[in-house]
Every structure is written in C-alpha cells, then in structure tokens.
Design an enzyme around this catalytic site. Structure first.
Site, PDB file in Angstrom:
ATOM      1  N   GLU A 152      45.082  21.845  68.009  1.00 59.13           N
ATOM      2  CA  GLU A 152      44.854  22.531  66.739  1.00 59.13           C
ATOM      3  C   GLU A 152      45.127  21.568  65.599  1.00 59.13           C
ATOM      4  OE1 GLU A 152      47.511  25.837  66.168  1.00 59.13           O
ATOM      5  OE2 GLU A 152      49.265  24.706  66.851  1.00 59.13           O
ATOM      6  N   ARG A 187      49.367  40.614  64.588  1.00 59.32           N
ATOM      7  CA  ARG A 187      49.941  39.323  64.945  1.00 59.32           C
ATOM      8  C   ARG A 187      51.379  39.197  64.446  1.00 59.32           C
ATOM      9  NH1 ARG A 187      46.746  33.917  63.310  1.00 59.32           N
ATOM     10  NH2 ARG A 187      47.433  34.551  61.237  1.00 59.32           N
ATOM     11  N   LYS A 229      53.815  32.882  65.078  1.00 58.69           N
ATOM     12  CA  LYS A 229      53.702  32.350  63.718  1.00 58.69           C
ATOM     13  C   LYS A 229      55.081  32.398  63.066  1.00 58.69           C
ATOM     14  CE  LYS A 229      50.471  32.569  59.767  1.00 58.69           C
ATOM     15  NZ  LYS A 229      49.754  31.312  60.029  1.00 58.69           N
TER      16      LYS A 229
END
Length: 423
Positions: free
Chosen positions: A284, A109, A251
């Site tokens: 989220e 990721r 991220k």
C-alpha cells in the site's frame, strides 16, 4: 534562564506573561509561568497556528460533552490513552452538497478497528453518528469539508492498560468509558469533491492543484511542487518496514510508519510512497491503496491481508465490476480483481493510481520510470467519474442537520492551499 521563553516562542527575555503566577526568583532567574484557566485560554488563542484558525471549523469532544468552534480549545486531554499509549482508532468521511458520503461504511470500519484494538464500553453507533453530523452542521459548510473522528480507550490515568480508568467525560459519563472526538475541517486543497461538477476530472498539476481525494491534502502542504510536476503524481518505493498484520489491518492512530513512508518518498522525489513486502510485491501507500492496469487490461489492486481495507477500493472496484461489460471494451479492460501486484508489474503497467478518501489520483512515474504514456489514462478518468457520480448516491449519503445548528456557525476567513501559491 529563559528556557520557557524558547519553548513557548516568547521572544523577549525577562518578561513574564500577564495574568499568570510566574514571578522572579531571588536570584533574578525567571520561573516557568503558571496560568490561571482564563489566562491559559487567552494564551492558547494567541498561539493557534494559521491553519486551524482558518480551516478547523468545529470539534466534538466527549471530554466536554459537546461541540466547540474555537480552535484554541480543539484539544484532547493529556491523560487520554489515545495520547499516552496510542490506544485509539479513527476514520473519516467526505461531505458533498450538504450530505455525508459513506458515513455508514466508515462507521463499520471504525467499530471493526475498535474491536481489534480492544476499545471497550463504546458509545452507541447512533450516538456517535449524531455527534458527527452535529459537528458537521456546526461547521456550516456544505462542500469542501472533511470529517475525521476518533475512538479512544478513554481518559483518566497514565497506566498502560485502560482497565483502571476512572470516570471521564465520555458520552454517558460511564466509569472507564471510551472517549470520542470528531472534527469538521476544510479540505485544504482544490480536491475534486470541493469543486463544482466538471466535465473532466481535475488533475494534479504544478499550477492548479486538484487532487480528487481529501486525505491527500497533506501532500499539498508538505510535498511541495517536486512530487506534483506534470499531470499526476511521481511516486517512489521505500524501505520503511511494514506494520505487523494487526496494526496494518486496523485504522489506529499510530501512523508513524505511514509518516516515515511519505517522508522517505519525498526524499526520493515521490509523494506518498509505496511499500513492498519481502517478496517485492506492493502492499500500500502511506495514506492510500495502489492499483494498476496491466497491458492485458486487468484492473488490479493488492489484497487487504496486510493492509488497511480501503473503503474507496471496495466501492471503486464494485462500481467498476458493475460497469465492466458495458464500458470494458471501450477502455480495453477485461477484468477487475484484487490479487498480488509485483513491482515489475507496476513498472510495466499502462496506468497506475492511488485510491483513498473517496477518490482516485493518477501516478505517472514510479522510481523515476514512466508509467504507461506518462499521463493520466482512460481508466483513471472512468474511475474518477464513477466515484464522483457515487457522491450523489442516496443509498450512501446522510443529510446533515444544518438548520438545528445554524445559530452556532462561526464564519471566519478561510485559507486556500494551492501549488500556485508556492506551498
């Protein structure tokens, strides 16, 4: 007069710190101090807050080309684009019984985020992995430690684009190379992965805080008791705008929206907050994904179309799917799926939880409405056990080379953050 004293916390007026080049002007007004390198380090050591002094254990910095254990120098250069332009990405992993859990899928990721953020000339995956494991070895702890690591576009100027960066301290010292930083920090909570194996999953309570995922430690320090009454979290929906799709799915270090989400939730008696899209569907939480169990026995969580792809959700749902035939009838579960979750569905859910950082936390109320029976349910305990067992899955763990760095471990008093201590 005295303005610099207010900025750096020096209480007395008219006093110039030792070992610095500041002096009184002819008018008698004090100037801002100018430190030598040695005096600056000494001053930094006196100003390290209590938390990193006790809980930040080791840091790798490509600007230095190695690892440091003095929190006074756990620093990122001001000319790094991760600071000046927010041009950086990060990821994390848990440590359990001397091994790094899930490091490979977190690195997957990290590199995906770096590609989306156009961070170029990266250190190799092997170099980054070695730096992370070496940092954790230098931290010296086999449990209760959390790794955080960052990739930046690099350092060397204050321009908007990273293309013109000069030679920096990145791994290999390449012209315009990306910067890399990693830190091993104590989990500042009694998280499940910080504790010895227990027959029942620990629960968040006012008197004994035991939230089973690491990244929720911010809740322990900031939310106080109001969001943690009873056996689980109280949550609230918020009106903070969503990130656009690019920023939502990588991220990045830009967590302003996340921070505002958690703060608004706290204002409303919640903890981390729940964001909704324009259609009233859950997206989220600030630092976690949301999942529910419907009255029909469907375990569901929103897709990642406009949210960060949670490694915990991916792993938890894969484990749940693999055990559905065996355990589903006992739990009343019929299906495991990622699909839209409306706010009304969440209010009517039999169970609700947050997933992130390798663990799961029960949510017992949303916007003041009780979820299910108002206490952690059987699916939560089942998921907790599946994730806890997976910490020992050799396929997803990497040994940490403690023996190579034992001489550099710095032992110092540790802090513990518990609800009973009145955070």
């Amino acid at each position: 007069p005295g303005a610099w004293r207010r900025l750096n916390g020096t209480p007395s007026r008219g006093v110039i710190p030792p070992d610095c080049a500041a002096h009184a002007s002819p008018s008698g007004m004090s100037r801002v101090p100018v430190f030598t390198a040695e005096a600056a380090l000494a001053a930094a050591r006196t100003r390290v807050p209590a938390w990193p002094k006790a809980n930040a254990l080791a840091m790798y910095s490509s600007a230095l080309g190695g690892i440091v254990t003095d929190p006074a120098v756990f620093a990122v250069p001001l000319d790094d684009h991760i600071v000046t332009r927010g041009h950086g990405v990060f990821d994390t992993c848990n440590i359990h019984n001397g091994k790094a859990y899930g490091l490979e899928f977190h690195l997957d990721r990290l590199f995906k985020s770096a590609a989306q953020a156009r961070i170029e000339r990266l250190p190799s995956r092997d170099v980054i992995k070695e730096a992370i494991l070496a940092t954790l070895a230098t931290a010296g702890e086999r449990d209760g430690v959390f790794a955080r690591f960052w990739l930046s576009a690099g350092r060397g100027d204050f321009a908007i684009s990273s293309r013109g960066l000069a030679k920096n301290g990145a791994v290999g010292g390449e012209e315009g190379a990306a910067s890399f930083y990693a830190v091993g920090v104590e989990q500042v909570c009694a998280a499940a992965h910080c504790l010895p194996a227990q027959p029942q999953p620990p629960i968040a309570t006012r008197d004994a805080l035991a939230l089973p995922f690491a990244c929720v430690h911010a809740v322990h320090r900031n939310a106080g008791a109001k969001g943690l009454e009873g056996e689980g979290l109280h949550e609230a929906t918020v009106g903070v705008p969503l990130k656009n799709q690019l920023l939502a799915t990588l991220k990045s270090t830009n967590y302003l929206i996340n921070a505002l989400t958690a703060m608004e939730a706290e204002d409303k008696g919640g903890t981390l907050g729940v964001q909704l899209d324009e259609g009233g569907f859950i997206v989220e939480s600030s630092i976690a994904s949301v999942a529910i169990v419907t009255p029909a026995g469907v375990l569901k969580s929103p897709s990642f179309d406009y949210a960060l792809a949670s490694t915990t959700v991916v792993r938890a749902f894969a484990l749940a799917q693999s055990r559905l035939d065996a355990d589903g009838p006992r739990l009343g579960l019929t299906k495991v799926v990622q699909e839209p979750v409306s706010l009304d569905e969440a209010y009517a859910a039999s169970e609700m939880f947050l997933l992130g950082g390798g663990g799961v936390v029960p949510v017992i109320s949303l916007d003041g409405r009780r979820i299910g029976a108002g206490r952690p349910g059987p699916t939560f305990r089942w998921l907790w056990k599946l994730l806890d067992d997976d910490l020992r899955n050799e396929e997803h763990t990497d040994p940490i080379p403690y023996e190579l760095y034992a001489a550099h471990v710095q032992r110092r008093p540790r802090l513990a953050y518990r609800m009973s201590a009145g955070i």
